[in-house]
Scaffold this active site. Structure first.
Site, PDB file in Angstrom:
ATOM      1  N   PRO A   2       1.111   4.502   3.779  1.00  0.00           N
ATOM      2  CA  PRO A   2       2.473   4.947   3.414  1.00  0.00           C
ATOM      3  C   PRO A   2       2.921   4.285   2.111  1.00  0.00           C
ATOM      4  CG  PRO A   2       2.364   4.250   5.710  1.00  0.00           C
ATOM      5  CD  PRO A   2       1.068   3.858   5.075  1.00  0.00           C
ATOM      6  N   GLU A   3       3.385   5.092   1.184  1.00  0.00           N
ATOM      7  CA  GLU A   3       3.917   4.549  -0.062  1.00  0.00           C
ATOM      8  C   GLU A   3       5.443   4.583   0.017  1.00  0.00           C
ATOM      9  OE1 GLU A   3       2.113   4.364  -3.524  1.00  0.00           O
ATOM     10  OE2 GLU A   3       0.214   5.303  -3.009  1.00  0.00           O
ATOM     11  N   HIS A  91      -2.181   2.000  20.837  1.00  0.00           N
ATOM     12  CA  HIS A  91      -1.673   1.406  19.593  1.00  0.00           C
ATOM     13  C   HIS A  91      -0.146   1.380  19.511  1.00  0.00           C
ATOM     14  CE1 HIS A  91      -5.841   1.642  18.514  1.00  0.00           C
ATOM     15  NE2 HIS A  91      -5.828   2.953  18.404  1.00  0.00           N
ATOM     16  N   ARG A 156       1.265  -8.476 -23.011  1.00  0.00           N
ATOM     17  CA  ARG A 156       0.369  -8.198 -21.878  1.00  0.00           C
ATOM     18  C   ARG A 156      -0.761  -7.272 -22.318  1.00  0.00           C
ATOM     19  NH1 ARG A 156       3.282  -9.129 -16.789  1.00  0.00           N
ATOM     20  NH2 ARG A 156       1.494  -8.219 -15.724  1.00  0.00           N
TER      21      ARG A 156
END
Ligand code: ZN
Length: 275
Positions: A2-3, A91, A156
């Site tokens: 899941p994002e 689960h 960076r």
């Protein structure tokens, strides 16, 4: 996995069923998920009213006066609100039971996580859990914009895609959304973060916001293990422009999309449209 959009979709789905409810008891069917579940969860949560459900990065916080239960769905976790007598499935690791309503119906917030990379932790009132300390701004907040990315990226040399996925820079931009946002902004994922102009970073920040907002509206990507609170999967996958499309034609110019590892993550981009 899941994002951020799936987690936000979960939060919005749970909100009307959980906010304002009083916890009657907590049932832990195992002592740990990714990490041990601290004793405060079962000791302090019962009797408390859930004042709000917040999201920070990909964590969900159930706020009460005694503190906050801190949840992460990990790779395969899901949260559902069910009638309390719903049979337990494999689960189903945690039940947070709520007081019965005036009609005598009792509901349960049930946490299922086959792979157990998720977690259930505790954040005391007025403290910030170490997992949440040091996180960058929320991508949909006003604190996240082109100026922020430009300032943080100076000096960076890391690839822009790796930089964009750094949780200290901005939270919740995972591999899928980094690839998609870079395509929309026309930026090559391997370009050094410090070499990108302020103007291009503004386009990138706008793309991140647009794509996450769209994904949240559509209920998140279709992911094998993810079940949204109402059980219906999202259907965003068909709309992906580059992610998982290596070797297929670019949807903008028709040339074949490139694929390579960048920062150890699978990356797909169009060498013509992204510079
Ligand atoms: Zn192209």
């Amino acid at each position: 996995m899941p994002e951020l959009p799936e987690v936000e979709t979960t939060r919005r789905g749970l909100l009307p069923h959980v906010e304002g409810q009083r916890v009657s008891s907590v049932l832990l069917r195992r002592p740990d998920l990714r990490w041990p579940i601290p004793p405060e969860v079962a000791e302090l949560l019962p009797g408390q009213r859930i004042e709000s459900i917040r999201r920070r990065a990909k964590y969900l916080l159930l706020d009460t006066h005694a503190g906050s239960a801190l949840l992460h769905l990990g790779m395969s976790g899901s949260l559902r609100v069910l009638p309390a007598n719903t049979p337990v499935r494999t689960h189903d690791h945690v039940d947070i039971l709520f007081n019965s309503c005036s009609l005598g119906h009792q509901r349960v917030l049930r946490f299922n996580d086959p792979r157990r990379f998720g977690c259930l932790l505790w954040q005391p009132t007025n403290e910030v859990h170490p997992l949440l300390a040091g996180l960058g701004p929320e991508p949909l907040s006003d604190d996240f914009d082109g100026d922020h990315l430009f300032a943080r990226s100076r000096g960076r040399s890391a690839p822009i895609k790796t930089f964009l996925m750094d949780q200290a820079v901005v939270v919740g931009v995972g591999n899928i959304y980094a690839a998609e946002a870079l395509f929309i902004a026309g930026i090559s994922p391997s370009r050094a973060a410090g070499s990108i102009s302020r103007r291009r970073y503004q386009a990138l920040a706008d793309a991140v916001k647009a794509i996450l907002t769209h994904a949240i509206e559509r209920g998140g990507t279709t992911l094998r293990d993810f079940i949204s609170p109402d059980g219906a999967p999202g259907y965003f996958e068909q709309e992906l422009l580059v992610y998982s499309r290596g070797g297929l034609p670019c949807k903008r110019c028709g040339r074949l999309l490139k694929q390579a590892l960048i920062g150890q993550r699978a990356s797909v981009w169009c060498a013509h449209c992204q510079r």
